[in-house]
Enzyme design. Structure first.
Site, short mmCIF file in Angstrom:
data_model
loop_
_atom_site.label_atom_id
_atom_site.label_comp_id
_atom_site.label_asym_id
_atom_site.label_seq_id
_atom_site.Cartn_x
_atom_site.Cartn_y
_atom_site.Cartn_z
N ASP A 199 0.86 -1.19 0.00
CA ASP A 199 0.00 0.00 0.00
C ASP A 199 0.89 1.24 0.00
O ASP A 199 1.94 1.24 0.65
CB ASP A 199 -0.89 -0.02 1.27
CG ASP A 199 -2.13 0.84 1.13
OD1 ASP A 199 -1.99 2.04 0.90
OD2 ASP A 199 -3.24 0.30 1.27
N GLY B 35 -5.21 5.06 2.57
CA GLY B 35 -5.26 4.09 3.67
C GLY B 35 -4.47 4.59 4.86
O GLY B 35 -3.97 5.72 4.86
N LEU C 81 6.90 -3.97 -9.76
CA LEU C 81 6.73 -4.72 -8.51
C LEU C 81 7.76 -5.84 -8.43
O LEU C 81 7.88 -6.65 -9.36
CB LEU C 81 5.33 -5.36 -8.46
CG LEU C 81 4.13 -4.42 -8.51
CD1 LEU C 81 2.83 -5.22 -8.41
CD2 LEU C 81 4.21 -3.39 -7.39
N TYR D 256 -12.88 7.05 -12.17
CA TYR D 256 -13.00 5.82 -11.38
C TYR D 256 -13.69 4.72 -12.20
O TYR D 256 -13.18 3.61 -12.32
CB TYR D 256 -13.79 6.14 -10.11
CG TYR D 256 -13.98 4.99 -9.16
CD1 TYR D 256 -12.90 4.43 -8.47
CD2 TYR D 256 -15.25 4.48 -8.89
CE1 TYR D 256 -13.09 3.40 -7.56
CE2 TYR D 256 -15.45 3.45 -7.98
CZ TYR D 256 -14.36 2.90 -7.31
OH TYR D 256 -14.55 1.89 -6.41
N LYS E 83 -11.90 1.25 -13.64
CA LYS E 83 -12.34 -0.09 -13.24
C LYS E 83 -12.81 -0.91 -14.45
O LYS E 83 -12.60 -2.11 -14.52
CB LYS E 83 -13.47 0.00 -12.21
CG LYS E 83 -13.02 0.54 -10.86
CD LYS E 83 -12.14 -0.46 -10.11
CE LYS E 83 -11.80 0.04 -8.71
NZ LYS E 83 -10.97 -0.89 -7.95
N TYR F 162 -5.79 -10.95 -19.77
CA TYR F 162 -4.75 -11.81 -19.17
C TYR F 162 -5.29 -13.22 -18.97
O TYR F 162 -4.54 -14.20 -19.09
CB TYR F 162 -4.24 -11.21 -17.84
CG TYR F 162 -3.01 -10.38 -18.04
CD1 TYR F 162 -3.07 -9.16 -18.71
CD2 TYR F 162 -1.77 -10.81 -17.58
CE1 TYR F 162 -1.93 -8.40 -18.92
CE2 TYR F 162 -0.62 -10.05 -17.78
CZ TYR F 162 -0.71 -8.85 -18.45
OH TYR F 162 0.42 -8.11 -18.66
N ARG G 119 -17.93 9.36 2.04
CA ARG G 119 -18.96 8.39 1.69
C ARG G 119 -20.12 8.53 2.66
O ARG G 119 -19.95 8.96 3.81
CB ARG G 119 -18.39 6.97 1.69
CG ARG G 119 -17.49 6.75 0.49
CD ARG G 119 -17.02 5.33 0.36
NE ARG G 119 -15.77 5.08 1.04
CZ ARG G 119 -15.00 4.02 0.82
NH1 ARG G 119 -15.35 3.12 -0.06
NH2 ARG G 119 -13.87 3.86 1.48
#
Ligand code: NAD
Ligand code: UDP
Length: 319
Positions: free
Chosen positions: A35, A40, A65, A149, A153, A163, A190
């Protein structure tokens, strides 16, 4: 069955990701949480410090990564998720849905891990079909403020299926409908944390529009149960997970006032651009293929959540 298995949870220091880390550890898996803490918080995972089976890596998953060792599962949950967050972080939201999904799928391919994408009911946009079934293609404004957003997505879903089809990666796609519970940020904007905190502080509850738009709220424990059932299934098509109990936002505000015994009143504000007018999951597929349905009643889940916010100190709402 799960002992010795290892999972990566991206966005693991967020609301859902941290509950997922807890759940997977409880099932006997070892967990790596990755993260960049953009929305977060380490507070969500601090109770896991010192757990031999848990490791936190601070990393932006849109970058290359590197993770030594085997992986059995990747749960890709990294992404700003509240409308306020993704309106403030539009480019990061697009990047984590596209580049971040690409990097994590690449890792899944290299490790031969099962990959689960946290998608969203927002892929249905402002839906013209009600309730929403997985075979509905949606009604999204690609250039509106929420498009960053929704389209991220939708792209992430397309990349996941590519994939799966072209590289044979074992993939899952969960379309998550509004989920609430402890560890939501008090002021992430929210509706659940907003109304609860406003009610507890005796401030007016800010109802957007005339409050006639609908949502259906799922308690976090039910959602996590559904995520795990999907991960260990063999279902590669998208599955809706959410609670079909639908209500208007005005009714929801009144419910929060009753459950908190608050004297707050309702205050009407303008409706955000492209705010979906209705939302309710059709969960017949989850029932059929996962034998999953939500168990926690709205009032019970809200009481838990209200209690959690009562015990937590949070600052005043931003004006
Ligand atoms: P959250 O903001 O609490 O968690 C998201 C986490 O992702 C945060 O910890 C954030 O720091 C991390 N993150 C964001 N960009 C990153 C990056 N580039 N690299 C590494 N980490 C990054 O939100 P949440 O409610 O827990 O949502 C988690 C996931 O579930 C998101 O993908 C969201 O789209 C999806 N989802 C949530 C809901 C819901 O009702 N909570 C509904 C639909 C979909
Ligand atoms: N909402 C509201 N007041 C608030 C926050 C949200 O009336 O303070 C409304 C919002 O316009 C939407 C619904 O509540 O219709 C749910 O909003 P949320 O941001 O929780 O999630 P969304 O489902 O829109 O992604």
């Amino acid at each position: 069955m799960n002992k010795g298995k290892r999972a990566l949870v991206t966005g693991g220091a967020g609301f859902l990701g941290s509950h997922l880390c807890d759940y997977l550890l409880g099932k006997g898996l070892s967990v790596v949480c990755m993260d960049n803490l953009v929305t977060g918080s380490l507070g969500n995972i601090e109770h896991l410090a010192g757990n031999q089976n848990f490791k936190f890596i601070k990393q932006d998953v849109t970058e290359y990564l590197y993770l030594p060792g085997s992986l059995d599962f990747i749960f890709h949950f990294a992404s700003p998720a509240s409308p306020i967050d993704y309106l403030e972080l539009p480019i990061q939201t697009l990047k984590v849905g596209s580049l971040g999904t690409h990097k994590t799928l690449g890792l899944a391919k290299a490790k031969e891990a099962t990959f689960l994408l946290a998608s969203t009911s927002e892929v249905y946009g402002d839906p013209l079909v009600h309730p929403q079934k997985e075979n509905y293609w949606g009604n999204v404004n690609p250039i509106g403020p929420r498009g960053v957003y929704d389209e991220a997505k939708r792209f992430a879903e397309a990349l996941t299926m590519a994939y799966h089809r072209y590289h044979g990666v074992d993939t899952r796609i969960i379309r998550i409908f509004n989920t609430y519970g402890p560890r939501m940020r008090a002021h992430d904007g929210r509706v659940v944390p907003a109304f609860i905190c406003q009610a507890l502080e005796g401030e007016p509850l800010t109802v957007f529009g005339d409050g006639s738009q609908t949502r259906s709220f799922c308690y976090v424990a039910d959602l996590i149960d559904g995520i795990f059932k999907l991960a260990v299934s063999s279902v590669t098509e998208p599955v809706n997970i959410g609670n079909p109990h639908e209500m208007t936002i005005r009714q929801f505000a009144e419910l929060i006032i009753r459950l908190t015994s608050s004297s707050s009143r309702l205050e009407y504000r303008s409706l955000p651009v492209d705010d979906p007018k209705t939302r309710q999951p059709d969960i017949s597929k989850a029932k059929e293929v996962l034998d999953w349905e939500p168990r926690v009643k709205l009032e019970d889940g809200l009481k838990e959540t209200i209690e959690w916010f009562r015990n937590k100190s949070f600052g005043p709402s931003p004006q």
